[in-house]
Design a protein around this motif. Structure first.
Motif, PDB file in Angstrom:
ATOM      1  N   LYS A 198       0.834  -1.208   0.000  1.00 11.21           N
ATOM      2  CA  LYS A 198       0.000   0.000   0.000  1.00 11.21           C
ATOM      3  C   LYS A 198       0.868   1.256   0.000  1.00 11.21           C
ATOM      4  O   LYS A 198       0.607   2.209  -0.746  1.00 11.21           O
ATOM      5  N   ALA A 199       1.916   1.246   0.829  1.00  9.32           N
ATOM      6  CA  ALA A 199       2.809   2.407   0.914  1.00  9.32           C
ATOM      7  C   ALA A 199       3.527   2.648  -0.409  1.00  9.32           C
ATOM      8  O   ALA A 199       3.678   3.797  -0.841  1.00  9.32           O
ATOM      9  N   MET A 200       3.976   1.577  -1.058  1.00  6.23           N
ATOM     10  CA  MET A 200       4.677   1.710  -2.333  1.00  6.23           C
ATOM     11  C   MET A 200       3.743   2.246  -3.413  1.00  6.23           C
ATOM     12  O   MET A 200       4.140   3.085  -4.224  1.00  6.23           O
ATOM     13  N   ASN A 201       2.509   1.769  -3.428  1.00  4.87           N
ATOM     14  CA  ASN A 201       1.533   2.229  -4.422  1.00  4.87           C
ATOM     15  C   ASN A 201       1.201   3.707  -4.211  1.00  4.87           C
ATOM     16  O   ASN A 201       1.067   4.470  -5.174  1.00  4.87           O
ATOM     17  N   GLU A 202       1.075   4.115  -2.945  1.00  2.00           N
ATOM     18  CA  GLU A 202       0.775   5.515  -2.649  1.00  2.00           C
ATOM     19  C   GLU A 202       1.946   6.410  -3.034  1.00  2.00           C
ATOM     20  O   GLU A 202       1.762   7.504  -3.552  1.00  2.00           O
ATOM     21  N   PHE A 203       3.158   5.919  -2.788  1.00  2.00           N
ATOM     22  CA  PHE A 203       4.348   6.691  -3.146  1.00  2.00           C
ATOM     23  C   PHE A 203       4.417   6.901  -4.652  1.00  2.00           C
ATOM     24  O   PHE A 203       4.676   8.008  -5.133  1.00  2.00           O
ATOM     25  N   SER A 204       4.148   5.827  -5.411  1.00  2.00           N
ATOM     26  CA  SER A 204       4.208   5.922  -6.875  1.00  2.00           C
ATOM     27  C   SER A 204       3.149   6.869  -7.415  1.00  2.00           C
ATOM     28  O   SER A 204       3.400   7.640  -8.345  1.00  2.00           O
ATOM     29  N   SER A 205       1.957   6.815  -6.810  1.00  2.00           N
ATOM     30  CA  SER A 205       0.867   7.656  -7.308  1.00  2.00           C
ATOM     31  C   SER A 205       1.108   9.137  -7.013  1.00  2.00           C
ATOM     32  O   SER A 205       0.572  10.008  -7.696  1.00  2.00           O
ATOM     33  N   LYS A 206       1.912   9.434  -5.981  1.00  2.00           N
ATOM     34  CA  LYS A 206       2.186  10.822  -5.614  1.00  2.00           C
ATOM     35  C   LYS A 206       3.411  11.385  -6.335  1.00  2.00           C
ATOM     36  O   LYS A 206       3.654  12.583  -6.294  1.00  2.00           O
ATOM     37  N   ARG A 207       4.211  10.519  -6.966  1.00  2.00           N
ATOM     38  CA  ARG A 207       5.416  10.997  -7.645  1.00  2.00           C
ATOM     39  C   ARG A 207       5.030  11.764  -8.901  1.00  2.00           C
ATOM     40  O   ARG A 207       4.319  11.248  -9.759  1.00  2.00           O
TER      41      ARG A 207
END
Length: 242
Positions: free
Chosen positions: A133-142
């Motif tokens: 979940k954290a990795m997906n959120e990080f990618s979506s915010k980049r």
């Protein structure tokens, strides 16, 4: 970084869970840490409401804490403080799980202590869910560059761009990224204000300041985090250093 909290009044059980979590974090080299392992639910609440709490933590809670508040109430208080927290119950009281709906805790999982064989496996599964979940959120915010330039559509995260230079081919540019280079039709001036991290350091170069690891003022060379080098003019190197 993801902070992990364990609240369990049985010391042996607490150390067991702590060991499973710590070993998996170390083996997988995850960006996580056990911030608190305690028998006192008030310690958890104090931490969650302090400046040391980063938000969106992962909580492993016992239901019956032999304290003035239960694990269910603790989960409810955590949820009020942080809507994005992940709460997991480790308990022998399967009959009490319905209370998580009453208190609107929205727990990720209920792991039963009696299932010794499955305890470690289920804890690891919860950690993996939070990590994904954290990795997906990080990618979506980049922030990402998605734009057509000449005959190509450029799709690349800004933080992966090292520098952009004029190509020896007429009217073309070369974008140097972390692990690749892209040549396309374009003009350097179109990139000068495209992103706040871009800096025009030379007539032929725009550098991503966030990826600069060293500036050699004497030789006017700029060393990037992927090992490449670009150059600055005498006039513009000072602005880069500033």
């Amino acid at each position: 970084m993801i902070q992990i909290f364990i609240c369990e009044d049985n010391e042996q059980q607490r150390e067991l869970v702590k060991g499973y979590v710590a070993n998996y974090i170390m083996i997988e080299d995850l960006d996580m840490e056990i911030s608190l392992a305690t028998a006192d639910p008030n310690e958890v609440l104090s931490f969650v409401n302090s400046e040391d709490y980063l938000g969106e933590g992962l909580f492993f809670l016992d239901v019956d804490l032999n304290a003035e508040i239960t694990g269910i109430v603790l989960g409810s208080q955590i949820r009020k403080a942080d809507r994005q927290a992940t709460i997991v119950y480790i308990t022998t009281h399967s009959e009490m799980t319905y209370l998580t709906f009453v208190y609107k805790v929205e727990a990720l999982d209920y792991i039963f202590k009696d299932d010794i064989a499955g305890l470690q496996k289920r804890i690891i599964e919860c950690i993996n869910i939070v990590q994904e979940k954290a990795m997906n959120e990080f990618s979506s915010k980049r922030p990402k560059l998605n734009q057509k330039y000449g005959d190509k559509v450029i799709s690349v995260y800004y933080d992966e761009i090292m520098f952009i230079e004029s190509s020896s081919n007429m009217h073309k540019l070369i974008m140097h990224c972390e692990n690749r280079q892209i040549e396309f039709y374009g003009k350097l001036k179109d990139f000068e204000e495209l992103h706040e991290s871009f800096y025009r350091c030379h007539n032929s170069y725009i550098v991503n300041k966030d990826n600069v690891v060293e500036v050699d003022k004497k030789n006017k060379s700029i060393h990037l985090s992927n090992g490449e080098t670009c150059y600055a003019s005498v006039r513009l190197v000072k602005g880069l250093l500033n």
